[in-house]
Motif scaffolding. Sequence first.
Motif, mmCIF file in Angstrom:
data_model
loop_
_atom_site.group_PDB
_atom_site.id
_atom_site.type_symbol
_atom_site.label_atom_id
_atom_site.label_comp_id
_atom_site.label_asym_id
_atom_site.label_seq_id
_atom_site.Cartn_x
_atom_site.Cartn_y
_atom_site.Cartn_z
ATOM 1 N N VAL A 7 -33.746 -80.997 9.161
ATOM 2 C CA VAL A 7 -33.375 -82.635 8.434
ATOM 3 C C VAL A 7 -33.093 -83.655 9.463
ATOM 4 O O VAL A 7 -33.609 -84.853 9.113
ATOM 5 N N GLY A 8 -32.562 -83.408 10.541
ATOM 6 C CA GLY A 8 -32.154 -84.634 11.470
ATOM 7 C C GLY A 8 -30.843 -85.097 11.104
ATOM 8 O O GLY A 8 -30.589 -86.449 11.198
ATOM 9 N N ASP A 9 -29.998 -84.117 10.908
ATOM 10 C CA ASP A 9 -28.738 -84.717 10.595
ATOM 11 C C ASP A 9 -27.667 -83.409 10.643
ATOM 12 O O ASP A 9 -27.583 -82.459 10.082
ATOM 13 N N ASP A 10 -26.453 -83.960 11.613
ATOM 14 C CA ASP A 10 -25.360 -82.602 11.691
ATOM 15 C C ASP A 10 -24.864 -82.378 10.599
ATOM 16 O O ASP A 10 -24.242 -81.161 10.489
ATOM 17 N N ARG A 11 -24.916 -83.179 9.439
ATOM 18 C CA ARG A 11 -23.873 -83.041 8.237
ATOM 19 C C ARG A 11 -24.952 -82.025 7.271
ATOM 20 O O ARG A 11 -24.409 -81.555 6.132
ATOM 21 N N ALA A 12 -26.138 -81.775 7.378
ATOM 22 C CA ALA A 12 -26.849 -80.942 6.731
ATOM 23 C C ALA A 12 -26.584 -79.218 6.938
ATOM 24 O O ALA A 12 -27.880 -78.666 7.162
ATOM 25 N N ILE A 13 -25.466 -79.024 6.812
ATOM 26 C CA ILE A 13 -25.221 -77.753 7.187
ATOM 27 C C ILE A 13 -25.633 -76.745 6.040
ATOM 28 O O ILE A 13 -24.499 -76.132 5.179
ATOM 29 N N PHE A 14 -26.630 -76.486 5.679
ATOM 30 C CA PHE A 14 -27.255 -75.650 4.279
ATOM 31 C C PHE A 14 -27.655 -74.299 5.019
ATOM 32 O O PHE A 14 -28.310 -74.157 5.875
ATOM 33 N N TYR A 15 -27.577 -73.523 4.116
ATOM 34 C CA TYR A 15 -28.082 -72.142 4.153
ATOM 35 C C TYR A 15 -29.095 -71.972 3.047
ATOM 36 O O TYR A 15 -28.732 -72.173 1.828
ATOM 37 N N THR A 16 -30.590 -71.912 3.226
ATOM 38 C CA THR A 16 -31.273 -71.764 2.067
ATOM 39 C C THR A 16 -32.096 -70.429 2.232
ATOM 40 O O THR A 16 -33.008 -70.352 1.289
ATOM 41 N N SER A 17 -31.911 -69.451 2.892
ATOM 42 C CA SER A 17 -32.999 -68.540 3.059
ATOM 43 C C SER A 17 -33.243 -67.702 1.911
ATOM 44 O O SER A 17 -34.271 -67.224 1.527
ATOM 45 N N SER A 18 -32.133 -67.384 1.175
ATOM 46 C CA SER A 18 -32.299 -66.701 -0.296
ATOM 47 C C SER A 18 -32.072 -67.634 -1.365
ATOM 48 O O SER A 18 -31.980 -66.966 -2.517
ATOM 49 N N GLN A 19 -32.129 -68.928 -1.252
ATOM 50 C CA GLN A 19 -31.951 -69.694 -2.370
ATOM 51 C C GLN A 19 -33.093 -70.682 -2.703
ATOM 52 O O GLN A 19 -33.830 -70.949 -1.751
ATOM 53 N N GLU A 20 -33.092 -71.044 -4.068
ATOM 54 C CA GLU A 20 -33.866 -71.942 -4.684
ATOM 55 C C GLU A 20 -32.949 -73.222 -4.609
ATOM 56 O O GLU A 20 -31.913 -73.243 -4.817
#
Length: 563
Positions: free
Chosen positions: A378-391
């Motif tokens: 994303v290019g932002d340290d605030r984008a602390i997402f986990y997406t592996s199993s998610q829609e």
Amino acid sequence: MKLRYILPVAVFASASLFTSCVKDLEVENINPQEVSDFNEDYIFNKIYGNLVLTGQTGPNGDSDLDDIDEGTSNMTRLIWNMNVLTTDEGHCWWNDPGMPELNRNSWTNSNVMIKALYYRLMFGVTICNFYLENANSSDAATKQKRAEARFMRALHYFYLMDLYANPPFLTKLSSEKAPQIQRADLFTFLESELKDIIGEGSGDEILADAKTVDYGRADKAAGMLLLSRMYLNAEVYTGTARWADAKKYADMTIGTSYKLCTTPKNGFSAYQLLFMGDNDTNGAQDEIILPALHDGEKTQTWGGSLFMIAAPVAETMKQEDLYGVTDANDNPILGYGTSESWDIGLRARKEFSKVFFGKNASKNSVTKGAPKDIVPAVGDDRAIFYTSSQELSIQKEDNKNQGLIYMKYNNLHSDGTSGHHAGGQFVDTDYPMLRLAEAYLISAECDARENDGNCTSEGVARIKALRQRANVKTGNKYDGIGADALNKVTLEDIFQEWSREFGFEGMRRMVLIRWNRFAGQSDYKWEWMGGSQAGVQFDSRFNVFPIPDSELNANPNIKPNYK
């Protein structure tokens, strides 16, 4: 902090507010004018402890409030629920009493969570009043602590004003039933009170200068920032905008000795340090103006930061390399720092995710992985997402794999360890109630509002400081972040920046209402808004939460705040 305190039943009964929801303590004195067993240190600690603690014996077993699960009665957890689950940020699929109605903007005055927060806040007000009536020494230390108690009372009343508009109002113990105060009048009281305790009034009970008192206690910067937040939302509370005043006190806050946390540590970004288990020592304490203190041994609770860490995650994630950092032996640090995992209860709504991934993001365009993969993508340290199993989208509310996981909070320590207490179950992560970055955004927003929606160079500099701290890369997947991203900022940019900087920090509802993008409008929608997956308008009366039915039945002075 003390887990137990001595307080006469009269304190609670005297306000005529707590007969159905606050537990009576086992003491003999029932005369509200004859208090007993006043232990100044215990009560002073309990004033702050009310932000985190829920009862007398730790995480559960002797709750302050009746008729609700004790973990749910945690003040910071309830504030978070009211300000995140009701908005475009977060969704919880659990069927806890009151939870589905928050998700769908369909609550009534019997909603158990709305009732719990109301009584939790009034409980805090009463503790402050009790302290102020009994701590009467004229020495400088007591005067300063009295100023802190007045600040904490103002903080509780601020949330009552923001959430419930016209609450009961008492500044002393009384056997009479509490009168009701109107929102604009409460604003005026809080304005005067906060100015007085930061040294702009005639009183001698004044908060300590910034950072000259123990971490965790309120100082002048806390008073200035709360006053600035009030002025920022003054048009909502009083009908009259106060942009110049909001900016003035935001700039005063920025001018104190607090500073943004900008130095990474041991592989963790500076932004991530703000929400970790050692955020009281890792550098984040220079930015956090008022934390709700957590300690995995001394302040055990099922709410607070534990809720924000454990509710979004799954058991399998404990063994994953989530953040891409290593310990002193160069081994990957696995998991998120607590043994708890609550089955992906909390997910991000797609509108929040798209603030980072772009308005045209789809389930096929979002990078799959852990935060260590998503942040650079994303290019932002605030984008602390986990997406592996998610829609990306929540099509069915009870499908826990729909909606991305936002892993902003963890209990890891920046030295490469985790869970220093209680086997890693309960957490050390302090919850930032007030932090300096808010003053930067307030200053920039007011700058734009006073200049036809465009920031001057001063406002641009405020936003630039936050974006640079987050290592925002121009030309990334953001909407509107191009080559001039760090040199031009509009009011609409700031609207999105509130979500990026303060996502999942319990502030979004306040922002949406200020922008007229919450109740009573149809131009801005989000998933499950109003109970429809596509999002539908809901009535403007939902811009405030209803005063609970139990309060209306107990006190004839209190009238409904909407029909």
